[in-house]
Design an enzyme around this catalytic site. Structure first.
Site, PDB file in Angstrom:
ATOM      1  N   GLU A 244       0.791  -1.238   0.000  1.00 48.28           N
ATOM      2  CA  GLU A 244       0.000   0.000   0.000  1.00 48.28           C
ATOM      3  C   GLU A 244       0.822   1.286   0.000  1.00 48.28           C
ATOM      4  O   GLU A 244       0.537   2.197   0.769  1.00 48.28           O
ATOM      5  CB  GLU A 244      -0.922   0.005   1.240  1.00 48.28           C
ATOM      6  CG  GLU A 244      -1.841  -1.167   1.301  1.00 48.28           C
ATOM      7  CD  GLU A 244      -2.560  -1.271   2.648  1.00 48.28           C
ATOM      8  OE1 GLU A 244      -3.728  -1.654   2.633  1.00 48.28           O
ATOM      9  OE2 GLU A 244      -1.958  -0.979   3.697  1.00 48.28           O
TER      10      GLU A 244
HETATM   11  C1  TNX Z   1      -4.120  -3.705   5.100  1.00 50.11           C
HETATM   12  S1  TNX Z   1      -2.999  -5.854   3.524  1.00 50.11           S
HETATM   13  C2  TNX Z   1      -2.821  -3.608   5.525  1.00 50.11           C
HETATM   14  C3  TNX Z   1      -2.547  -3.118   6.880  1.00 50.11           C
HETATM   15  C4  TNX Z   1      -3.805  -2.873   7.662  1.00 50.11           C
HETATM   16  C5  TNX Z   1      -4.813  -3.949   7.320  1.00 50.11           C
HETATM   17  C6  TNX Z   1      -6.069  -3.899   8.115  1.00 50.11           C
HETATM   18  C7  TNX Z   1      -1.681  -5.175   4.097  1.00 50.11           C
HETATM   19  C8  TNX Z   1      -0.447  -5.832   3.763  1.00 50.11           C
HETATM   20  N1  TNX Z   1      -1.745  -4.036   4.825  1.00 50.11           N
HETATM   21  O1  TNX Z   1      -1.758  -1.961   6.841  1.00 50.11           O
HETATM   22  O2  TNX Z   1      -3.510  -2.905   9.015  1.00 50.11           O
HETATM   23  O3  TNX Z   1      -5.124  -3.833   5.962  1.00 50.11           O
HETATM   24  O4  TNX Z   1      -6.890  -4.973   7.826  1.00 50.11           O
END
Ligand code: TNX
Length: 503
Positions: A307
């Protein structure tokens, strides 16, 4: 209690034959075997029953030993008749044999204790059976992490991934960059509540994990999820890139927006990035990786990669290639969230961690497959089935719901090799992550983790086509774990999908 769906074992073993009746366990029961697993078993029997069995040399009622010929790595045989014998293929196998024996230890209506008679031969399907704990959004101290290790290793998990940094906090001492913990560990999603592991704390966790046959994988999330780095060293990070989604979410939750250099308490993701074109960034990454590598005996270092929504793609790819190479140069195997597979020249052998849906969306599958093309492999953490921080039901008070609502049955019914178009041999196994935005206390963590971690344990350990690897069998076997969890003080969500047993 009669176990109509074979024996009360989770994960279900490769082969089980139930015998007649039980072998009594009393204060006269003698245990032999001069291994760590012997002491762990004697202590666990006592916690469960109050009965202190006696360790002896020579003839015994319960014998523990190791014989590499008995099964594949981490495997074991367990035979319970008039006496009991556990033979581990190695130390880990012996430990897992003990966990199986402890599930067969049951209390009778009259309050006496015994081991259900059985012949079992067992070994894991996947060598990678992981759990993750996010200690950045909320911090959990050494004792909580030890409890997490104890309760998940009892389900035969063998890797613990610690998510040690994120926008809201930095959680591990790094001597060469001391402001990380001085300034960026003091808070979390909950203002004013923070913490970090000193190097001794971290070593204590690693040692405890090793005593339960778990390998610790430390993660420093990069290049995004790095707002906290900028609280300590503002010159290492970019200005936050706040998206419309970030704004809408902050408004609906009544949370603040990120301000560079200031502590951040919101849940928004994707707004932060380290400076990709500054050499000082790579000095930083090199120092952090070196110090982590020095205190991590396991072969892996995780460099994040999820992300980075405000980072231009070419910059992200450049960073992914350099960061993974830094891990290789430090003598470790890089692990990265699947997005880093977008980098054509990601370091060879990097292990990708897939967190997309069981029906892949967008570029996720392609990115994941690239790790395999580069000689790496994959860990499956499909978020709509394996994310422990999703709610069980829409109105469950803890957890998030962006990936799915995940009841116990949904957590159980998935197949890690059926998600991506890669050879089965490229799938190392699974990891089930607990993100901690909504879990302020360790009891909150346990409520989300248990019972769903047991579902993931069976997905990871048990053969996929054995007769008992079906929901109707699993839910009954799972219900039989309740008295074990109660004896160990594990808080679990007593989902009404499961017939919980009392003894
Ligand atoms: C996505 S999926 C994230 C995290 C958040 C989470 C909450 C991923 C690798 N990263 O930063 O805590 O969703 O569900």
């Amino acid at each position: 209690m009669v176990f109509t769906h074979s024996l009360p074992l989770v994960p279900v073993p490769v082969s089980v034959t139930a015998g007649e009746g039980r072998m009594p366990v009393t204060t006269a029961t003698r245990v032999s075997g001069d291994t760590a697993a012997t002491t762990q078993m004697i202590d666990a029997i006592q916690r469960r029953t109050g009965i202190r069995t006696e360790r002896v040399d020579g003839d015994a009622d319960i014998t523990l030993r190791i014989d590499p010929a008995v099964a594949a790595a981490e495997g074991y045989t367990l035979s319970i008749g008039d006496s009991a014998t556990i033979i581990g293929a190695d130390e880990a196998g012996l430990f897992y044999g003990v966990q199986t024996l402890l599930q067969l230890l049951r209390e009778d209506e009259d309050g006496t204790w015994g081991l259900l008679r059985a012949e079992i031969a067992d070994a894991p399907r996947f060598s990678r059976r992981g759990v993750m704990l996010d200690v950045a959004r909320h911090f959990f101290g050494v004792d909580d992490v030890k409890r997490y290790i104890d309760s998940t290793s009892a389900l035969k998990f063998n890797h613990l991934h610690l998510h040690l940094s994120d926008d809201q906090g930095w959680r591990v001492q790094i001597d060469s960059w001391p402001l990380l913990t001085d300034r960026a560990s003091v808070s979390s999603v909950t203002p004013g509540e923070g913490g970090f592991y000193t190097k001794d704390d971290y070593r204590e966790i690693v040692e405890h994990a090793a005593s339960r046959h778990m390998i610790v994988i430390p993660e420093i999330d990069l290049p995004g999820h790095t707002h906290a780095i900028g609280v300590a060293y503002p010159d290492l990070v970019e200005e936050p890139v706040v998206s419309d989604d970030n704004r809408a979410q902050a408004e609906s939750l009544g949370q603040p927006l990120p301000v560079r250099g200031e502590i951040y308490h919101g849940w928004a993701v994707g707004h932060s990035s380290v400076r990709i074109h500054e050499e000082r960034t790579y000095d930083f990454v090199r120092d952090v990786v070196r110090e982590l590598a020095e205190m991590t005996p396991g072969p892996y270092i995780h460099v994040g990669g999820d992300e980075s929504l405000g980072t231009p793609q070419a910059d992200f790819d450049l960073f992914a290639a350099r960061a993974t190479q830094i891990v290789v140069d430090a003598g470790k195997i890089p692990v990265a969230w699947h997005e880093m597979g977008s980098a054509a020249d990601i370091a060879e052998g990097t292990v990708g961690q897939y967190w997309g849906n069981t029906t892949p969306r967008g570029t996720h599958a392609e990115e994941a497959a690239h790790f395999v093309e580069r000689g790496g492999a994959l860990i499956m953490s499909a978020s709509n089935v394996a994310y422990l921080d999703m709610k069980y039901t829409p109105d469950y008070p803890l957890g998030l719901d962006w990936a799915a609502i995940i009841d116990v049955q949904t957590a159980y019914q998935w197949e890690p090799t059926a998600v991506l178009d890669v050879p089965d041999s490229a799938i190392l196994g699974i990891e089930t992550p607990l993100w901690s935005e909504t879990t302020r206390t360790y009891a909150d963590v346990e409520k989300l983790v248990f019972p769903r971690a047991a579902a993931q344990a069976e997905v990871a350990w048990s053969p996929k086509d054995t007769a008992d690897r079906v929901w109707e069998s699993f839910r009954v076997r799972l219900g039989a774990l309740a008295p074990l969890w109660k004896a160990e003080g594990v808080t679990f969500h007593a989902s009404d999908e499961v017939p919980w047993s009392t003894r």
